[in-house]
Write an enzyme that holds these catalytic residues in place. Structure first.
Site, PDB file in Angstrom:
ATOM      1  CD  GLU A  71      -1.108  -2.068   2.165  1.00  0.00           C
ATOM      2  OE1 GLU A  71      -2.081  -2.753   3.155  1.00  0.00           O
ATOM      3  OE2 GLU A  71      -0.007  -2.363   2.362  1.00  0.00           O
TER       4      GLU A  71
ATOM      5  CG  ASP B 101      25.680  18.506 -30.119  1.00  0.00           C
ATOM      6  OD1 ASP B 101      26.699  17.947 -30.782  1.00  0.00           O
ATOM      7  OD2 ASP B 101      25.209  19.487 -30.576  1.00  0.00           O
TER       8      ASP B 101
END
Length: 830
Positions: free
Chosen positions: A283, A325
């Site tokens: 739970e 990059d």
């Protein structure tokens, strides 16, 4: 690529194909073309209704399991537990809804960066129209500062330089002209302009060939609007939910059948069975996950990382490949003067000074001019401009007539190949062909190392003061070269070594030249011998690319969609892939990766597409985030391991005992109380410490590892539970109420104390827990011990226990903990 490399087709052919006459298009045909090609904007994300979003989250396996647990708790009269479970689930869904809409915001940011108006030729005259109404076949003109409204072929141009950094990520301006090209690569299409790029210098007219979604720019927006796939963390939660649901279903049906077979009351047997299922249901997993990830997000914010998607914290910790990059992450993204070389190739500041005088007095303000002005800010002091010859993009150089203390001097600077052709001497002697070749060889060697060069030439001016012309480019003396670079960040090599130590492989995906990428790889410790280009990828099948990406770490001349192909190939190979970028060209890769990273100074679309934003464009910050992600995941895993060890073992023990005991080993209400106290003890887990051995390697849930752990630690717990059963029932002969009380005490003690054992692979005596976890654990245990002794014990069907029973239970618990410590290394083995 747009429209099959349209830049290879002659402009007159394209005009005929798109029906563009000398007067441009007619205003009457624009509506038909808009219907055919669509408006010149990007595809908008499909809006999802609130109810649909809630249902998507609520129908996930773990959510359904929690809803079932809430219904069971409510059906057995435990409305408080049912309410708590539903509140936890609702908060979890609300958090997910808060993260929705990022794709729409990203597309909005992309659209806002495009020009609002375009100047097109309609019915023989140039007029301003909304950029959304530009269609293929329109002839448009652009000037300095304009944003290109469509992918187009150049018809005419004058000194045109375009900034394509938003598309390619590269900081240099690109010289454009109508001269034909032979390359199919958009990055080499110097006779074409692309939507979203910006005019730096000059003017041009162009024929629109692709608009809206058909442009390179539009492809980036389509990638952002694509359906969001489940992240690795979300997939793992799905698998865990299915695993627990199957285990709970088998347990419930088996125990229910056994109890009915033994003739026990149906309602009591049903309540006992479903209480076991509730006991197995995690739970608190949404709460533990949310709190742990939120704390991780706050700690990462202090480390200059903004988290937009909480589950991305786990994904960052699980990442084993980072695609990036080069510009702005490994390099500074700022062009600087690197060398000032005289005619003999030796360092000579005089060459820099001459070039800086021409840059400061001339009218051109390219990135190279700005770098010269920055390197020698006082070079033009004492010099006055008397005339200029603007940079000629056909001849590829320009000239400035400057006057200083020693008279007037014509300074020419530009492309080395062009400047050398108009020089006649060098250092007082004639410039012969052998010397020309030697200088050009030096230029090519510098280019192979990633440097861009300009040549400088001069001659004394003896004519009247006026603007120089092409006829004045005579009797020039070759002075030397200035070289420029986007320098490597000082922190880059160390950052890559740190990532390597963390088990993360770095892959560079760039649109730049292979020589530049190879040199950069060598500087940061990546083998420069294997550089794959976009053209090579184009020639490979997906299967062949999947083989290549295993070993290649450097990629050059990649288009945005090719970056996505590399990312997808790595993911298909089972890697958890991160992508770090800052331009529009990086947005598809950011979206395609498991974890998208951008930086604060990136384009709006790149930031919006990312899961995390780095306030510092530095891979060292990524390393900090990876460590935090692994620490966060480790704490979530502790909760899961608790459920897979003593909690699973205790529920299994009760199920087994139901087959042999003449009564239920624990009432449904007692099981739910046990579960509530157990959940309370785990509240401190998000605050716990994590050992360095966990941070040192990528972390990800493995269902096979969790199953192995449960099958080792669960039965171990069950063995001691069964020993407790035998002691209480056969050894001490306790009443039913006393038996249930003793079993309740032993069950909660083993469940909550085992966290100190399984929280780390290291010895419990060498790795101490955080004080908050210690507090919540012993508070829950103290409350459990106090309940049977309280006035409310009879209400819960508990009974007092003799002292010898307490001692026996304590001994069983202690021995169990030592046994768990001894066997946990085997259970946690990867």
């Amino acid at each position: 690529m747009t429209d099959d490399a349209f830049w290879l087709e002659p402009p007159e052919s394209l005009k005929g194909r798109f029906g563009a006459g000398a007067d441009g298009l007619s205003a009457t045909e624009i509506p038909a073309r808009l219907r055919q090609f669509g408006p010149n904007r990007d595809q908008e994300a499909v809006e999802k209704g609130l109810l649909r979003l809630i249902l998507r989250r609520a129908l996930e396996p773990m959510s359904l399991l929690l809803v079932f647990a809430a219904l069971v708790s409510g059906g057995t009269g435990d409305s408080a537990s049912a309410g708590i479970i539903l509140i936890i689930l609702g908060a979890s869904i609300a958090l997910d809804l808060f993260q929705e809409g990022r794709a729409k915001r990203a597309a909005d940011a992309l659209r806002q960066s495009v020009a609002v108006k375009a100047r097109v030729k309609r019915d023989g005259a140039f007029i301003d129209v909304p950029v959304e109404t530009v269609v293929p076949g329109d002839v448009f003109e652009v000037d300095v500062g304009d944003i290109i409204p469509a992918d187009a072929i150049l018809l005419t141009s004058s000194s045109l330089t375009v900034d394509e950094a938003a598309l390619t990520g590269e900081p240099y301006g690109v010289v454009k002209s109508p001269n034909p090209v032979t390359s199919r690569e958009p990055s080499e299409a110097t006779n074409a302009v692309f939507r979203g790029s910006v005019v730096i210098t000059g003017t041009a007219t162009a024929l629109a060939v692709a608009t809206g979604r058909a442009t390179l720019f539009g492809k980036a927006a389509r990638a952002l609007n694509a359906a969001q796939t489940l992240s690795p963390f979300e997939l793992d939660l799905h698998h865990l939910g299915y695993l627990i649901a199957r285990a709970a279903a088998v347990l419930v049906l088996a125990v229910l059948a056994a109890n009915i077979g033994f003739g026990r009351p149906l309602i009591e047997s049903l309540m006992f069975s479903v209480a076991l299922a509730v006991g197995l249901t995690p739970e608190l997993l949404p709460m533990i996950t949310t709190v742990t990830l939120s704390r991780g997000a706050m700690r990462m914010a202090r480390k200059q990382v903004i988290v937009k998607r909480l589950s991305a914290i786990h994904d960052l910790g699980a990442m084993d490949v980072l695609c990036t990059d080069k510009t702005g992450t490994l390099t500074s993204a700022k062009i600087v003067l690197d060398k000032s070389l005289n005619a003999q190739g030796e360092e000579d500041p005089r060459i820099m000074t001459l070039a800086a005088i021409a840059a400061q007095l001339g009218g051109d303000k390219t990135t190279l001019d700005l770098a010269l002005a920055s390197a020698a800010p006082d070079a033009a002091h004492g010099w006055v401009e008397r005339g200029r010859y603007p940079f000629d993009y056909q001849r590829r150089f320009g000239a400035v007539l400057a006057e200083g203390a020693k008279g007037q001097l014509l300074i020419v600077k530009g492309a080395p190949e062009s400047v050398i052709n108009v020089c006649v001497s060098i250092e007082g002697r004639p410039l012969d062909e052998l010397m020309r070749k030697k200088i050009l060889d030096r230029v090519h060697a510098l280019a192979s190392e990633g440097y861009r060069a300009i040549a400088v030439a001069t001659r004394p001016w003896t004519d009247s003061i006026r603007d120089p012309t092409a006829d004045d480019e005579r009797d020039l003396v070759f002075e030397g070269l200035c070289t420029f670079a986007d320098p490597l960040k000082e922190s880059a090599p160390h950052a890559l070594q740190r990532l390597k130590a963390l088990g993360v492989r770095v892959v560079i995906l760039s649109g730049d030249d292979p020589a530049v990428v190879g040199r950069l790889g060598a500087l940061v410790g990546i083998d420069p011998r294997a550089v794959m280009t976009g053209q090579s990828i184009k020639d490979l099948s997906p299967e062949a690319l999947a083989v290549q990406v295993r070993d290649v770490d450097l990629y050059a001349r990649l288009s945005p969609d090719q970056k996505v192909l590399v990312v997808d190939a790595l993911r298909e190979a089972g890697k958890i892939v991160g992508f770090m970028g800052d331009g529009v060209n990086d947005a598809p890769g950011i979206k395609a990766a498991d974890i998208g990273l951008s930086v604060d100074g990136a384009t709006g679309v790149a930031r919006a597409a990312a899961d995390m934003i780095l306030l510092e464009s530095d891979l060292s910050v990524v390393a900090e985030g990876i460590e935090e992600g692994r620490q966060t995941f480790a704490n979530i895993l502790k909760y899961v391991r608790m459920g897979a060890s003593s909690n699973f073992g205790n529920m299994l023990s009760m199920a087994v005992a139901a087959f042999f005991l003449p009564f239920l080993p624990m009432l449904a209400t007692q099981i739910l109380l046990n579960n509530l106290l157990y959940d309370f003890s785990e509240i401190g887990i998000p605050f716990d410490r994590v050992g360095p051995d966990v941070i040192a390697e990528p972390q990800r849930w493995s269902m096979s590892s969790l199953t192995r752990f449960a099958l080792v630690m669960g039965p171990l717990s069950s063995c001691f539970d069964l020993l407790t059963f035998a002691s209480l029932h056969l050894g001490f002969g306790l009443s039913i109420e006393a038996f249930r009380t003793g079993w309740f005490i032993e069950s909660i003690a083993t469940q909550v104390l085992v966290i100190f054992i399984i929280r780390s692979r290291r010895s419990i005596f060498k790795d101490y827990p955080h004080w908050i976890l210690t507090l919540t654990t012993f508070s829950a245990l103290s409350l459990a011990l106090a309940i049977p002794l309280s006035p409310f014990s009879a209400v819960l069907s508990f009974a007092a226990l003799p002292a010898n029973v307490w001692i026996t239970i304590a001994m069983i618990v202690v021995v169990y903990l030592f046994a768990a410590e001894a066997i946990k290394g085997f259970a946690m083995r990867q």
